[in-house]
Write an enzyme that holds these catalytic residues in place. Structure first.
Site, PDB file in Angstrom:
ATOM      1  N   GLU A   1      37.582  46.766  36.841  1.00 26.66           N
ATOM      2  CA  GLU A   1      38.643  46.397  35.894  1.00 26.66           C
ATOM      3  C   GLU A   1      38.233  45.242  34.992  1.00 26.66           C
ATOM      4  OE1 GLU A   1      43.138  44.499  35.909  1.00 26.66           O
ATOM      5  OE2 GLU A   1      42.173  45.057  37.783  1.00 26.66           O
ATOM      6  N   ASP A   2      37.541  44.234  35.548  1.00 27.10           N
ATOM      7  CA  ASP A   2      37.331  42.982  34.822  1.00 27.10           C
ATOM      8  C   ASP A   2      35.900  42.745  34.349  1.00 27.10           C
ATOM      9  OD1 ASP A   2      40.001  42.329  35.139  1.00 27.10           O
ATOM     10  OD2 ASP A   2      39.665  41.375  37.074  1.00 27.10           O
TER      11      ASP A   2
END
Length: 696
Positions: A76-77
């Site tokens: 996600e990051d």
């Protein structure tokens, strides 16, 4: 933050066979990939996945789960992909990481839609492997512990509300009460800061002034049980601040009126010891009737086992007592995670009943709002127990009804329910169930779910199934309306319409099939002009909208009456041009015109019957509708807007019923004919604010 060697040592302490190299590689990988990213607290971002992995070691979870915890935010990051994780750490870890990863890139969706889509993916992944849920709960718990560092109050409250609505109840449903209580406490602090400060302050004041009373009571209980030959551990504490606030809100009482603030826990070596301890406590101190619950013989759905009772101690002090074995206590605090050991033989069965219900709800939900609503209902915390006539046990939310029970047994039983017996006595379907009820559902295979049931059912499974069935029924009705309107439109064309013309029209309108055409017409997604043009190109030239077509005089003529004879349209059936009609003439009175299927005529009428039909002038008839609107702002305005847009004058509008969910109205409309009235019903049924619309 846990150092690399500390994390590895924790895992090796309970799993000596763990691959130290893989754990080290995952630790270094997450540190490198998150790099210089910072959290709101100012700490390096990689401290978060490391702490989540630490929480997983406290539960003694297997190596793939620890690695998943370390990697759960990388996709996600950072620029990491699932394919890369699969290549470096294997398909099992990749699948788990993918299940935990949030769908944060759906920019176009509303807040609720984003939450719903995240939840949908989460539930589906969780159904395949409960370790996804365990990592996600630890992820949420650590985020809640650092929530106060986020500067935006609005964002803090949003995260806290999501935690209170979804994640804390999910933790409860898998028996992770330690996680649930801490999440609730941290969310409570953000959502109700004044109440939180007041209650925690009062509890601190009690601790300062009670002179060790909690410890003294615990010692007294231990002495009484030890004298009877039981080897027990007894501990005491003040009740959870959030549970105190919840009780204050439910009972509408002040803090001073809460009498059972203290709670005690007795741990024994065996189930037999639990019941012996219960007997000793009940014979030494007075028990409070109605407060005893036996979750040992009848565990909760999440596997929770304990005996619960409440006693009156000295000076009329009320205290709660939980009695359980030491093994029960570990299971109760950490639920399914307590059984998910690092050895494969200790893993629990993934087929959890309530989880299957959640997946069914995911499939049945119509939109984001429904999914969130139904899921919150499905993970509702307070439970009751009810039995089928054959003794099968079902757990339901407090306030559940026979309809909820029927759907809990099987979806078809709920769909065909027409009545119920509770403990052998016939009761209405809306009757709330109580603990221990024996419920028999009376069914009829020709029956179908009723929209009114939504006003009293409390389970997400029942609500989702009812809405799905009602939508299917409405689809059939919309298609039937569409067929009637189609026949009326086709009748205005200069030539007979055959199958080929319909097939060509479907193609021109880019629809799937003939049924889709009827649904589009019945749902007011196509107007008459579009249908005519699709059936016979060029037939609607010069005609723009139906209301611009030639209108008739605003008067009604009836064929079959002698010139000058007075008549009136029946107020019981409100016939409109297009209905088959009959005249009824009472002696010395004028003629009443009724629809041929009017219920007032069904039992026979002592009068002369006249065979009538509509004349050439047919404008201005009154049609009556019953419209059920969702009880929220703007729905009545939406309905009246449909009337205005359809050029139907409202003659009379009256609310005839209202509850928390729906408002029911009767409305008299001035319409041209049956086709005009049918179009209005069709438009109402296509509206999001209208639950039901039918002609009376």
């Amino acid at each position: 933050m846990l150092r690399q060697y500390e994390l590895v040592e924790r895992v090796k302490a309970y799993d000596p066979n763990a691959d130290e190299a893989v754990l080290n590689r995952a630790y270094v990988y997450t540190v490198q990939k998150h790099g210089t990213q910072k959290r709101a607290s100012g700490d390096p971002y990689f401290s978060h996945p490391v702490e989540v992995a630490g929480l997983m070691t406290e539960l003694k979870l297997d190596q793939p789960t620890i690695v998943t915890a370390l990697l759960h935010d990388t996709v996600e990051d950072t620029l990491v992909t699932i394919e890369e994780i699969d290549r470096l750490f294997g398909p099992e870890v990749a699948r788990l990481v993918d299940g935990v990863t949030k769908l944060s890139k759906i920019e176009a969706m509303t807040e609720n839609e984003r939450a719903a889509e995240n939840l949908r993916k989460f539930l589906l992944a969780m159904s395949e492997d409960l370790r996804v849920l365990l990592v996600k709960l630890a992820d949420r718990l650590h985020n809640m512990r650092t929530l106060h560092f986020i500067k935006s109050e609005e964002k803090r409250r949003r995260i806290a509300k999501e935690t209170m609505d979804i994640y804390a109840p999910l933790a409860e449903r898998v028996g992770m009460y330690e996680y649930m209580r801490e999440m609730q406490l941290l969310a409570f602090e953000q959502l109700e800061p004044t109440a939180y400060a007041t209650i925690t302050g009062r509890l601190a004041q009690i601790r300062d002034t009670d002179g060790g009373q909690v410890d003294a009571i615990a010692l007294t209980f231990k002495q009484a049980l030890s004298e009877a030959g039981l080897d027990v551990e007894v501990s005491g504490r003040e009740k959870h601040p959030y549970s105190i606030w919840k009780k204050m809100a439910e009972r509408h009482v002040s803090f001073e009126q809460i009498t059972d603030i203290m709670a005690f826990r007795v741990l024994t070596d065996s189930e037999e010891g639990c019941y012996r301890a219960l007997g000793i406590l009940h014979t030494t101190w007075q028990m409070i009737p109605g407060r005893f619950k036996d979750y040992v013989s009848t565990p909760k759905a999440n596997g929770y086992k304990s005996l619960h009772t409440a006693l009156i101690y000295e000076n009329s002090m009320r205290v709660e007592v939980q009695i359980r074995t030491r093994e029960m206590h570990r299971t109760n605090e950490f639920g399914l995670a307590a059984h998910w050991g690092y050895k494969s033989g200790e893993r629990p069965d993934g087929e959890v009943g309530w989880l299957r219900d959640l997946i069914e709800i995911v499939d049945a939900s119509h939109d984001a709002e429904e999914l969130l609503e139904h899921t919150r209902l499905a993970i509702y915390q307070d439970r009751i127990f009810a039995f089928t006539p054959k003794g099968a046990l079902h757990q339901l939310p407090k306030g559940a009804t026979p309809v909820d029970f029927a759907y809990a047994v099987h979806s078809n039983l709920g769909n065909f329910a027409v009545g119920a017996k509770i403990n052998g006595r016939h009761v209405p379907l809306r009757t709330p169930l109580t603990n221990g009820d024996v419920v028999e559902i009376i069914k009829n295979r020709s029956a179908s779910p009723q929209l009114a049931w939504l006003g009293f059912v409390v389970t997400g499974k029942a609500r989702a199934a009812i809405r799905r069935a009602v939508r299917a029924k409405e689809r059939e009705e919309v298609a039937a309306i569409g067929r009637k309107l189609f026949d009326e439109i086709a009748g205005r064309l200069p030539q007979k319409i055959g199958k080929k013309a319909i097939k060509d029209a479907v193609r021109r309108l880019e629809l799937d099939d003939e049924e889709a055409l009827m649904l589009a017409i019945g749902g007011a997604r196509l107007d008459d002009r579009q249908v005519m043009e699709a059936l016979v190109p060029g037939s609607a030239v010069g005609l723009t909208e139906p209301e611009q077509w030639p209108k008739q005089d605003r008067a009604i003529s009836i064929k079959g009456l002698t010139a000058g004879v007075a008549f009136q349209l029946g107020t019981c059936c409100h016939p409109v041009p297009g209905d088959r009609i009959v005249g009824v003439r009472h002696k010395g009175q004028g003629v009443e015109v009724h629809a041929i299927d009017c219920l007032d005529l069904a039992s026979g009428v002592d009068a002369d019957w006249l065979d009538l039909s509509w004349g050439e002038r047919t404008t201005g008839a009154i049609g009556r509708l019953r419209v059920v609107l969702y009880n929220r702002p703007g729905t009545l305005a939406e309905a009246t807007g449909i009337f205005a847009g359809s050029h139907a004058n409202i003659v009379h509008l009256e609310m005839i019923g209202r509850d928390d969910v729906f408002g029911t109205y009767e409305v008299d409309l001035e319409v041209n004919d049956l086709a005009h009235l049918t179009r209005i019903v069709s438009a109402l049924r296509a509206s999001d604010g209208v639950a039901q619309a039918e002609r009376i």
